[in-house]
Design a protein around this motif. Structure first.
Motif, mmCIF file in Angstrom:
data_model
loop_
_atom_site.group_PDB
_atom_site.id
_atom_site.type_symbol
_atom_site.label_atom_id
_atom_site.label_comp_id
_atom_site.label_asym_id
_atom_site.label_seq_id
_atom_site.Cartn_x
_atom_site.Cartn_y
_atom_site.Cartn_z
ATOM 1 N N ARG A 167 -19.092 -33.756 60.433
ATOM 2 C CA ARG A 167 -17.809 -33.773 59.752
ATOM 3 C C ARG A 167 -17.501 -35.103 59.064
ATOM 4 N NH1 ARG A 167 -15.489 -34.140 65.246
ATOM 5 N NH2 ARG A 167 -14.379 -36.104 65.464
ATOM 6 N N ILE A 168 -18.355 -36.132 59.261
ATOM 7 C CA ILE A 168 -18.105 -37.421 58.611
ATOM 8 C C ILE A 168 -18.167 -37.247 57.101
ATOM 9 C CG2 ILE A 168 -18.930 -39.772 58.294
ATOM 10 C CD1 ILE A 168 -17.717 -39.344 60.977
ATOM 11 N N GLY A 169 -17.149 -37.656 56.405
ATOM 12 C CA GLY A 169 -17.115 -37.558 54.952
ATOM 13 C C GLY A 169 -16.717 -36.193 54.442
ATOM 14 N N ASP A 172 -12.648 -34.212 57.786
ATOM 15 C CA ASP A 172 -12.561 -35.597 58.252
ATOM 16 C C ASP A 172 -11.516 -36.369 57.454
ATOM 17 O OD1 ASP A 172 -13.196 -37.803 59.765
ATOM 18 O OD2 ASP A 172 -14.871 -38.392 58.510
ATOM 19 N N LEU A 173 -11.538 -36.197 56.138
ATOM 20 C CA LEU A 173 -10.596 -36.930 55.292
ATOM 21 C C LEU A 173 -9.160 -36.489 55.563
ATOM 22 C CD1 LEU A 173 -12.613 -36.915 51.940
ATOM 23 C CD2 LEU A 173 -12.238 -38.856 53.461
ATOM 24 N N GLU A 174 -8.969 -35.182 55.791
ATOM 25 C CA GLU A 174 -7.619 -34.686 56.062
ATOM 26 C C GLU A 174 -7.074 -35.174 57.410
ATOM 27 O OE1 GLU A 174 -8.025 -30.503 55.741
ATOM 28 O OE2 GLU A 174 -7.906 -30.465 53.545
ATOM 29 N N HIS A 175 -7.990 -35.558 58.303
ATOM 30 C CA HIS A 175 -7.563 -36.029 59.614
ATOM 31 C C HIS A 175 -7.664 -37.547 59.731
ATOM 32 C CE1 HIS A 175 -8.030 -31.761 60.374
ATOM 33 N NE2 HIS A 175 -7.317 -31.912 61.461
ATOM 34 N N GLY A 176 -7.560 -38.212 58.595
ATOM 35 C CA GLY A 176 -7.451 -39.668 58.604
ATOM 36 C C GLY A 176 -8.760 -40.428 58.623
ATOM 37 N N GLY A 177 -9.888 -39.750 58.493
ATOM 38 C CA GLY A 177 -11.152 -40.467 58.448
ATOM 39 C C GLY A 177 -11.554 -40.994 59.812
ATOM 40 N N ASP A 178 -12.219 -40.161 60.587
ATOM 41 C CA ASP A 178 -12.588 -40.540 61.953
ATOM 42 C C ASP A 178 -13.835 -41.411 61.937
ATOM 43 O OD1 ASP A 178 -12.831 -40.733 64.646
ATOM 44 O OD2 ASP A 178 -13.469 -38.677 64.980
ATOM 45 N N ALA A 179 -13.673 -42.656 61.482
ATOM 46 C CA ALA A 179 -14.814 -43.567 61.383
ATOM 47 C C ALA A 179 -15.439 -43.833 62.737
ATOM 48 C CB ALA A 179 -14.380 -44.890 60.743
ATOM 49 N N GLY A 215 -18.459 -53.908 66.289
ATOM 50 C CA GLY A 215 -18.185 -52.504 66.064
ATOM 51 C C GLY A 215 -18.440 -52.114 64.616
ATOM 52 N N ILE A 216 -17.935 -50.954 64.220
ATOM 53 C CA ILE A 216 -18.153 -50.427 62.878
ATOM 54 C C ILE A 216 -17.233 -51.118 61.891
ATOM 55 C CG2 ILE A 216 -18.048 -48.341 61.459
ATOM 56 C CD1 ILE A 216 -18.587 -46.780 64.030
ATOM 57 N N ARG A 217 -17.826 -51.689 60.859
ATOM 58 C CA ARG A 217 -17.048 -52.379 59.854
ATOM 59 C C ARG A 217 -17.508 -51.931 58.468
ATOM 60 N NH1 ARG A 217 -13.380 -55.645 62.397
ATOM 61 N NH2 ARG A 217 -14.136 -56.459 64.365
ATOM 62 N N GLY A 218 -16.743 -52.279 57.448
ATOM 63 C CA GLY A 218 -17.135 -51.962 56.093
ATOM 64 C C GLY A 218 -16.218 -50.954 55.454
ATOM 65 N N THR A 219 -16.570 -50.568 54.248
ATOM 66 C CA THR A 219 -15.769 -49.615 53.497
ATOM 67 C C THR A 219 -16.016 -48.205 54.011
ATOM 68 O OG1 THR A 219 -17.497 -49.235 51.850
ATOM 69 C CG2 THR A 219 -16.002 -51.093 51.476
ATOM 70 N N TRP A 220 -15.144 -47.293 53.589
ATOM 71 C CA TRP A 220 -15.327 -45.898 53.963
ATOM 72 C C TRP A 220 -16.642 -45.353 53.434
ATOM 73 C CZ3 TRP A 220 -14.498 -42.579 57.345
ATOM 74 C CH2 TRP A 220 -14.612 -41.207 57.106
ATOM 75 N N ALA A 221 -17.036 -45.784 52.231
ATOM 76 C CA ALA A 221 -18.315 -45.343 51.670
ATOM 77 C C ALA A 221 -19.481 -45.798 52.553
ATOM 78 C CB ALA A 221 -18.480 -45.884 50.251
ATOM 79 N N GLN A 222 -19.379 -47.020 53.076
ATOM 80 C CA GLN A 222 -20.441 -47.514 53.945
ATOM 81 C C GLN A 222 -20.489 -46.738 55.261
ATOM 82 O OE1 GLN A 222 -19.088 -51.600 53.910
ATOM 83 N NE2 GLN A 222 -20.754 -52.250 52.557
ATOM 84 N N VAL A 223 -19.331 -46.369 55.770
ATOM 85 C CA VAL A 223 -19.291 -45.555 56.982
ATOM 86 C C VAL A 223 -19.926 -44.190 56.726
ATOM 87 C CG1 VAL A 223 -17.749 -44.369 58.600
ATOM 88 C CG2 VAL A 223 -17.292 -46.742 57.950
ATOM 89 N N CYS A 224 -19.637 -43.601 55.583
ATOM 90 C CA CYS A 224 -20.247 -42.313 55.232
ATOM 91 C C CYS A 224 -21.764 -42.440 55.111
ATOM 92 C CB CYS A 224 -19.662 -41.780 53.927
ATOM 93 S SG CYS A 224 -17.956 -41.195 54.084
ATOM 94 N N LEU A 225 -22.218 -43.576 54.554
ATOM 95 C CA LEU A 225 -23.658 -43.806 54.444
ATOM 96 C C LEU A 225 -24.292 -43.884 55.828
ATOM 97 C CD1 LEU A 225 -26.230 -44.397 52.877
ATOM 98 C CD2 LEU A 225 -25.559 -46.813 52.791
ATOM 99 N N LEU A 226 -23.617 -44.554 56.758
ATOM 100 C CA LEU A 226 -24.115 -44.606 58.129
ATOM 101 C C LEU A 226 -24.240 -43.192 58.710
ATOM 102 C CD1 LEU A 226 -22.299 -47.618 59.838
ATOM 103 C CD2 LEU A 226 -24.718 -47.419 59.248
#
Length: 205
Positions: free
Chosen positions: A33-35, A39-46, A88-99
Motif C-alpha cells: 500500500r506504500i504510495g 496510503d495517500l488518503e490515510h496520511g502517508g504511512d511512511a 530512522g526513515i528520513r527524506g522526501t515522500w518520493a524517497q520513501v516510495c522508492l524505498l
C-alpha cells in the motif's frame, strides 16, 4: 505464494525460520500500500517502510550463500538501501516510495528463494554447457522464457545468469533487454583482452 501456508513453513512444507518467514509474509501486504491511493488518503504511512527491516537478516543470509556475482550485487544493493539508519526513515515522500519499491523487489526475490530450484550460478553453468555443445549457436538469440520453463527457475535467475556470462564474454546483453550468444570472433577478442588485463595487473602487483 499460497496464502494458506502455515507460518513457520516454507512452500514445500519443510520447517523454516519461523520469525523470518512470518515477517516476510506480513511485510508484503504492508508494503503493497506504500504510495497507493489508500496510503495517500490515510496520511502517508511512511513508518510502514520499517516493515522492510524484518527480512533483512534473511536477505543477508541468501547473499552470503549466493554463487553468482550478479546475484550478490543485487542483494548488496537492496541491503545497503534498506538497512535502517539510527535516525530512522528520513527524506522526501518520493524517497520513501522508492524505498518501498526496493523493499517489494527484495521481498519478491526472497519469496523466490523459498521454492527449491537451481541456483543462479548453476543456471549460468547450464547455459554455458549449451553454448559449448552448440545447442545455443554463436550469435543466436537466447530465449529467456524458454529457458525459464526448461530449467524451472524464476525468470530473474535467467537474467542474472546472463549478466554473469556477459562478464565472461560468452553472451551479449543488449540495451533493449534481449541477449544473444557472442560471436566466436568476439569471444576470442574479449578473451585476449581479459588475458592482457590480467597480465598487466600481475606485473603491477
Amino acid at each position: 505464494m499460497d496464502e494458506t501456508i502455515d507460518d513457520g513453513q516454507t512452500p514445500d512444507g519443510s520447517p523454516g525460520d519461523e520469525p523470518t518467514y512470518s515477517q516476510l509474509r506480513s511485510a508484503l501486504p504492508v508494503l503493497a500500500r506504500i504510495g497507493s491511493r489508500y496510503d495517500l488518503e490515510h496520511g502517508g504511512d511512511a513508518e510502514a517502510v520499517r516493515e522492510i527491516e524484518k527480512p533483512l537478516l534473511l536477505a543477508r543470509s541468501w547473499r552470503a550463500r549466493s554463487d553468482s556475482p550478479a546475484d550478490q550485487a543485487r542483494w548488496d544493493a537492496w541491503i545497503a538501501a534498506l538497512t535502517p539508519s539510527p535516525q530512522g526513515i528520513r527524506g522526501t515522500w518520493a524517497q520513501v516510495c522508492l524505498l518501498a519499491v526496493l523493499g517489494r523487489a527484495m521481498l519478491q526475490a526472497l519469496r523466490e528463494t523459498l521454492v527449491p530450484c537451481l541456483s543462479v550460478g548453476s543456471v549460468a553453468q547450464e547455459i554455458q554447457r549449451r553454448i559449448d555443445r552448440g545447442a545455443l549457436a554463436p550469435s543466436a538469440r537466447i530465449r529467456k522464457r524458454k529457458l525459464t520453463k526448461e530449467l524451472r527457475v524464476p525468470a530473474s535467475y535467467i537474467g542474472l545468469a546472463l549478466v554473469d556470462l556477459a562478464a565472461t564474454g560468452l553472451v551479449e546483453v543488449h540495451v533493449d533487454g534481449h541477449s544473444a550468444v557472442a560471436a566466436i570472433g568476439d569471444r576470442v577478442s574479449r578473451l585476449g583482452q581479459r588475458q592482457r588485463i590480467g597480465a598487466t595487473e600481475a606485473r603491477a602487483a
